[in-house]
Design an enzyme around this catalytic site. Structure first.
Site, PDB file in Angstrom:
ATOM      1  N   GLU A 277      17.092   5.282   6.063  1.00  0.00           N
ATOM      2  CA  GLU A 277      17.369   3.945   4.911  1.00  0.00           C
ATOM      3  C   GLU A 277      18.996   4.208   4.151  1.00  0.00           C
ATOM      4  O   GLU A 277      19.725   3.062   3.303  1.00  0.00           O
ATOM      5  CB  GLU A 277      16.329   4.841   3.448  1.00  0.00           C
ATOM      6  CG  GLU A 277      16.610   4.214   2.442  1.00  0.00           C
ATOM      7  CD  GLU A 277      15.383   4.105   1.550  1.00  0.00           C
ATOM      8  OE1 GLU A 277      13.403   4.053   1.927  1.00  0.00           O
ATOM      9  OE2 GLU A 277      14.576   4.923   0.819  1.00  0.00           O
ATOM     10  N   GLU A 280      21.402   1.595   5.755  1.00  0.00           N
ATOM     11  CA  GLU A 280      20.478   0.288   4.909  1.00  0.00           C
ATOM     12  C   GLU A 280      21.489   0.256   3.043  1.00  0.00           C
ATOM     13  O   GLU A 280      21.753  -0.746   3.633  1.00  0.00           O
ATOM     14  CB  GLU A 280      19.162  -0.230   5.320  1.00  0.00           C
ATOM     15  CG  GLU A 280      19.169  -1.158   4.231  1.00  0.00           C
ATOM     16  CD  GLU A 280      17.485  -1.854   4.299  1.00  0.00           C
ATOM     17  OE1 GLU A 280      16.354  -0.554   4.240  1.00  0.00           O
ATOM     18  OE2 GLU A 280      16.905  -2.406   3.455  1.00  0.00           O
ATOM     19  N   CYS A 297       8.422   3.634   0.449  1.00  0.00           N
ATOM     20  CA  CYS A 297       8.106   4.063   1.586  1.00  0.00           C
ATOM     21  C   CYS A 297       6.703   4.363   0.404  1.00  0.00           C
ATOM     22  O   CYS A 297       5.744   5.103   1.593  1.00  0.00           O
ATOM     23  CB  CYS A 297       8.679   6.167   1.134  1.00  0.00           C
ATOM     24  SG  CYS A 297      10.048   6.030   1.186  1.00  0.00           S
ATOM     25  N   SER A 317      14.186  -1.934   0.193  1.00  0.00           N
ATOM     26  CA  SER A 317      14.702  -1.240   2.019  1.00  0.00           C
ATOM     27  C   SER A 317      13.202  -1.869   2.662  1.00  0.00           C
ATOM     28  O   SER A 317      12.388  -1.829   2.281  1.00  0.00           O
ATOM     29  CB  SER A 317      14.315   0.342   1.636  1.00  0.00           C
ATOM     30  OG  SER A 317      14.287   0.617   3.039  1.00  0.00           O
ATOM     31  N   LYS A 356      -2.066   4.130   1.887  1.00  0.00           N
ATOM     32  CA  LYS A 356      -1.803   4.613   3.119  1.00  0.00           C
ATOM     33  C   LYS A 356      -3.095   3.850   3.876  1.00  0.00           C
ATOM     34  O   LYS A 356      -2.885   3.433   5.360  1.00  0.00           O
ATOM     35  CB  LYS A 356      -1.740   5.632   3.539  1.00  0.00           C
ATOM     36  CG  LYS A 356      -0.564   7.155   2.441  1.00  0.00           C
ATOM     37  CD  LYS A 356       0.901   6.280   3.528  1.00  0.00           C
ATOM     38  CE  LYS A 356       2.090   6.460   3.143  1.00  0.00           C
ATOM     39  NZ  LYS A 356       3.551   6.138   2.766  1.00  0.00           N
ATOM     40  N   GLU A 359      -2.390   0.413   3.837  1.00  0.00           N
ATOM     41  CA  GLU A 359      -1.032   0.239   4.669  1.00  0.00           C
ATOM     42  C   GLU A 359      -0.871  -0.097   5.997  1.00  0.00           C
ATOM     43  O   GLU A 359      -0.910  -1.229   7.183  1.00  0.00           O
ATOM     44  CB  GLU A 359       0.210   0.938   4.481  1.00  0.00           C
ATOM     45  CG  GLU A 359       1.481   1.322   5.030  1.00  0.00           C
ATOM     46  CD  GLU A 359       2.605   2.578   4.411  1.00  0.00           C
ATOM     47  OE1 GLU A 359       2.034   3.439   4.670  1.00  0.00           O
ATOM     48  OE2 GLU A 359       3.387   1.831   4.168  1.00  0.00           O
ATOM     49  N   GLU A 364       1.332  -6.403   9.998  1.00  0.00           N
ATOM     50  CA  GLU A 364       2.724  -6.133  10.811  1.00  0.00           C
ATOM     51  C   GLU A 364       2.931  -4.649  11.434  1.00  0.00           C
ATOM     52  O   GLU A 364       3.427  -4.739  12.298  1.00  0.00           O
ATOM     53  CB  GLU A 364       3.580  -6.099   9.649  1.00  0.00           C
ATOM     54  CG  GLU A 364       3.746  -7.159   8.293  1.00  0.00           C
ATOM     55  CD  GLU A 364       3.394  -6.820   7.443  1.00  0.00           C
ATOM     56  OE1 GLU A 364       1.885  -7.095   7.367  1.00  0.00           O
ATOM     57  OE2 GLU A 364       3.527  -6.187   6.371  1.00  0.00           O
ATOM     58  N   CYS A 501       3.834  11.731  -4.839  1.00  0.00           N
ATOM     59  CA  CYS A 501       3.112  11.865  -3.458  1.00  0.00           C
ATOM     60  C   CYS A 501       1.770  13.147  -3.906  1.00  0.00           C
ATOM     61  O   CYS A 501       0.789  13.104  -3.051  1.00  0.00           O
ATOM     62  CB  CYS A 501       3.098  12.030  -2.192  1.00  0.00           C
ATOM     63  SG  CYS A 501       4.436  10.661  -1.951  1.00  0.00           S
TER      64      CYS A 501
END
Lengths: 670, 168
Positions: A277, A280, A297, A317, A356, A359, A364, A501
């Site tokens: 990151e 980037e 994230c 990102s 999550k 996710e 993907e 989190c």
């Protein structure tokens, strides 16, 4: 500022906005279902009723304290009111407590016991509504709902999502997703904060412990577990241990007893995220990009951006979240390393997070029919598994994580707190910009629980402007402020859950009001105790880059550790049919983004031109909600071809395309 | 035609354009949600959910909230209503003066039942209401904006026949 008398005892009040807060300050835990200090006052559950001289019986939550108030909290009348309210709630409640997911942690059950409700005089609920299991993470059981509305207010006021709402009135009132659709078909981002505040079993984590046991029993599978940073400081709560105690070693021991083959640490993947990151971020800055970069994230935030801010997706990102980087690393690099078939490796993530789960199911993250992360278990589910097999976490001897991926730096561990990602990146960027190793500095500005934390940090000649936000409403407001130019930033860290989190909805339901801050504190202590506190110092990363990835942001890294985003339709299945018949289909998107880009004007113009050319009959114009091509908005679909960026000026061009279609010679437009 | 579909003439670009006029008239202010919904219902004769989703988009509030308001008030309907909405008062006074036979007469003539309140051709919707505040005229029937007092079964049948023949 003033003094009120509670049960004959004088109590001073200062900032407290309602009598309930003052009463609680005085050490009396008046029960509530619908009061949460971070949400607006609803005053619906009537549990906090008090008797105030001159006012009679009122809700303490919705009464402002005034100097000289005489308040009584447990007269016979008040106790009767509370008991009756609970009794009535129970009469309309699916009382199958023994088989309820929430049993033991249910506020309704607790209050029924606490208030001494031993008999329900009003019969039983005779209605049974279907359980909604369409959402990847959340199970909704309307038969358990007591209509306190906590979920509705949380979703709308803190998360700015508004996936749930009240419908109907009186005894027909219900809490449901928009248009009574299923939760999988509306703009839910799976953050789970609704169930984190749900006092009953109406909204619970969709439990997948059976799948975990199945994988553990499968001899052909090597079960590999990754543990997210925030889990270690919260799982103890489920076993009566204090919030904030780091139980990583005991959790490893417990997982080994369950039969897990390898236990690794997601903190390692967090370190990897920091490196990728930061790279980037620096590349974007070098390229002169003016828009800030947003962290990626948090999958609930990513989904929120896809639904609500498609225009910002290019600013997200491209880094996958640590969970997904980890899965990719196991299924590609580690499988090679141990010469295993990636399909024989079963990756389970233990996460504080419900989003999550969704996710891990994103397409993907499936390559050549290999799913990077096979199963996501929340902290709650893992605690339930341990209890099922009779393991008491507190009594186990600690055990070490496995090599090679059982090692994360302090920077990686901090990811579990709001501000943690920023702090980890700052440590790395500071060194990078200074061109030398600097001692570890803490950045107290990014810590703490303010909703928006803006920070300016100077390294040499460079200044980096950061903003840390948690709670999606804060993220939404931040984006609006960036757009209006009110605030200029380079990097925005977004976590959907308040506190980051550690405050995730997959964690055990907090026992006390300071539970979340205890967890955050515990995580910072854990990070302080690590030997290596900068991601770049993680020796495993060096091996990964040497043997697999090459260098940060290399093509291999991009393929394995980065991802793409797509705009999403907010609600499935609603279209506005404007003209009937079987003619050429022309659809104009009037979804949020295209609407804001002026698609309605395009639609009106098209309709009037069609009308004036006498083509009204031959063309079927529809307003539609979202082709999921928002970046190219306003979108118009003619026949089966989507035209991007159709502004008013391009309407004549569209008319030409329509005429071509009608004359049977469709022409491609660029 | 199925009951879930709006009659063809309702679902035109003209009505949709009206939605925007209504929204603009109220300056796209979410506080005007109820008047906005009332006016849209006048245009469509009901509130199609896709239009509600659009209204939510324009007003910047959640579709769940818009739908919540719609279902809270009995004046709003998410099902298409007939061109003629027949409200038969079944309040105490009207009930005593014989509103039940009126309801039965309407049901019989239009082929309606307890569960099926709108005719398939979307011409008529039958509603029973609790009190129209015109007890002196009991039993009272209101069709769209027109009030009919002291309605007998014969008179009811006559009114329906007139409306039906006017549509042919």
């Amino acid at each position: 500022m003033g003094e009120i008398t509670i049960n004959g005892r004088p109590i001073t009040f200062e900032e407290e906005s309602n009598v309930l807060e003052v009463i609680r300050k005085a050490g009396i835990e008046l029960p509530t279902f619908c009061y949460h200090s971070e949400l607006s006052v609803y005053g619906g559950c009537r549990m906090c009723v008090v008797d105030i001289d001159g006012m009679g019986v009122v809700g303490a939550c919705s009464t402002a304290p005034r100097d000289g108030m005489m308040v009584r909290t447990h007269t016979r009348e008040l106790r009767d009111i509370r008991k009756l309210a609970v009794e009535l709630l129970l009469a309309d409640h699916d009382r199958e407590c023994t088989t309820c997911e929430k049993s033991g942690g249910c506020q309704l059950q607790r209050l029924a016991t606490q208030l001494g409700v031993h008999e329900i005089r009003f019969g039983e609920r005779d209605m049974s509504m279907p359980v909604d299991d369409s959402n990847a993470a959340i199970l909704r059981n309307p038969n358990k709902c007591i209509l306190c509305g906590d979920c509705v207010r949380m979703c709308e006021e803190v998360q700015e999502v508004g996936a749930l709402g009240f419908i109907n009135r009186g005894s027909n009132a219900m809490v449901v997703p928009a248009f009574e659709k299923e939760m999988g078909d509306v703009e839910c981002v799976n953050c789970g904060q609704c169930m984190a505040v749900c006092p009953t079993g109406a909204l619970v984590v969709k439990s997948e412990t059976d799948r975990a046991f199945e994988a553990l029993a499968d001899e052909n599978k090597t079960v590999i577990v990754q543990i997210a940073p925030a889990v270690r400081v919260a799982i103890g709560e489920a076993f009566g241990l204090p919030a904030g105690d780091n139980l990583l070693g005991k959790l490893v021991a417990a997982l080994k007893i369950l039969g897990v083959d390898k236990v690794f640490d997601t903190s390692l993947a967090a370190d990897l995220t920091v490196i990728e990151e930061t790279q980037e971020f620096l590349q974007r800055r070098q390229a002169g990009e003016s828009a800030p970069m947003f962290t990626s994230c948090c999958p609930a935030w990513v989904k929120f951006a896809e639904y609500r801010h498609p225009e910002m997706l290019s600013s997200l990102s491209s880094c996958r979240s640590p969970q997904q980087m980890f899965g990719s690393m196991i299924k590609r690099y580690y499988a090679d390393m141990i010469e295993a078939n990636p399909n024989d490796l079963y990756v389970i993530s233990i996460m504080p997070c419900t989003a999550k789960k969704a996710e891990a199911q994103r397409p993907e993250f499936v390559h050549n029919e290999v799913t990077d992360v096979d199963l996501v278990l929340t902290t709650q589910e893992v605690a339930a598994m341990l209890k099922e097999v009779g393991l008491d976490l507190g009594r186990l001897e600690v055990q070490a994580l496995d090599s090679p991926f059982g090692f994360g730096t302090g920077a990686g561990v901090m990811f579990g707190n709001s501000g943690g990602v920023s702090e980890a990146v700052l440590r790395h960027v500071a060194d990078h910009l200074a061109g030398e190793e600097k001692p570890v500095v803490d950045y107290p500005q990014v810590r703490g629980d303010q909703g928006i934390k803006p920070i300016r940090i100077s390294v040499g000649d460079n200044t980096i402007r950061l903003a840390v936000v948690h709670g999606l409403k804060q993220a939404h407001q931040m984006i609006e402020r960036i757009k209006t130019g009110e605030i200029t930033v380079d990097l925005v860290e977004v976590m959907a859950c308040p506190g980051g989190c550690t405050g995730g909805a997959g964690q055990p339901q907090p026992e006390r009001r300071d539970t979340k801050s205890q967890r955050a504190h515990g995580l910072y202590i854990s990070e302080k105790m690590t030997q290596l506190r900068k991601s770049r110092e993680n020796p495993i990363l060096q091996t990964l880059y040497d043997n697999w990835l090459g260098e940060p942001a290399s093509p291999t890294a991009h393929d394995a550790l980065h991802t793409t985003y797509q705009s999403r339709r907010r609600i499935l299945g609603e279209e506005i049919a404007l003209e009937p018949g079987e003619q050429l289909e022309v659809q104009v998107c009037v979804g949020t983004f295209c609407y804001l880009q002026g698609s309605y004007d395009v639609l009106s113009q098209l309709l009037s031109e069609l009308e004036s050319e006498g083509l009204g009959e031959a063309v079927n114009v529809r307003g539609t909600f979202c082709f999921e091509q928002c970046q190219g908005g306003p979108s118009v679909m003619i026949g089966d071809e989507i035209q991007a960026r159709v502004t008013l000026e391009r309407v004549p061009e569209m008319m030409e395309t329509i005429r071509d279609h009608l004359s049977g010679t469709p022409k491609r437009l660029d | 035609m199925t009951k879930n579909m709006a009659p063809e003439e309702l679902s035109t670009s003209r009505t949709f354009a009206q939605v925007n006029e209504i929204l603009d008239k109220h300056e796209r202010n979410p506080r005007s949600l109820i008047p906005i919904l009332q006016e849209i219902q006048d245009a469509y004769r009901y509130l199609p959910t896709e239009i509600l989703a659009y209204v939510a988009t324009v007003l910047g509030i959640s579709p769940a909230r818009v739908y919540g308001v719609t279902t809270f008030y009995s004046q709003f309907s998410t099902q298409p209503k007939g061109k003629y909405v027949i409200q038969v008062c079944d309040g105490t006074a009207c009930h005593v003066r014989g509103s039940n036979p009126l309801i039965e007469a309407v049901e019989k003539r239009l082929g309606l039942s307890e569960d099926n309140r709108t005719t398939d051709d979307l011409l008529f919707t039958l509603e029973t209401v609790s009190c129209l505040g015109a007890c002196g005229l009991a039993p009272v029937v209101v069709i769209n904006e027109t009030v009919y007092g002291e309605v007998s079964v014969d008179r009811m049948t006559e009114i329906l026949a007139e409306l039906q023949s006017g549509e042919e």
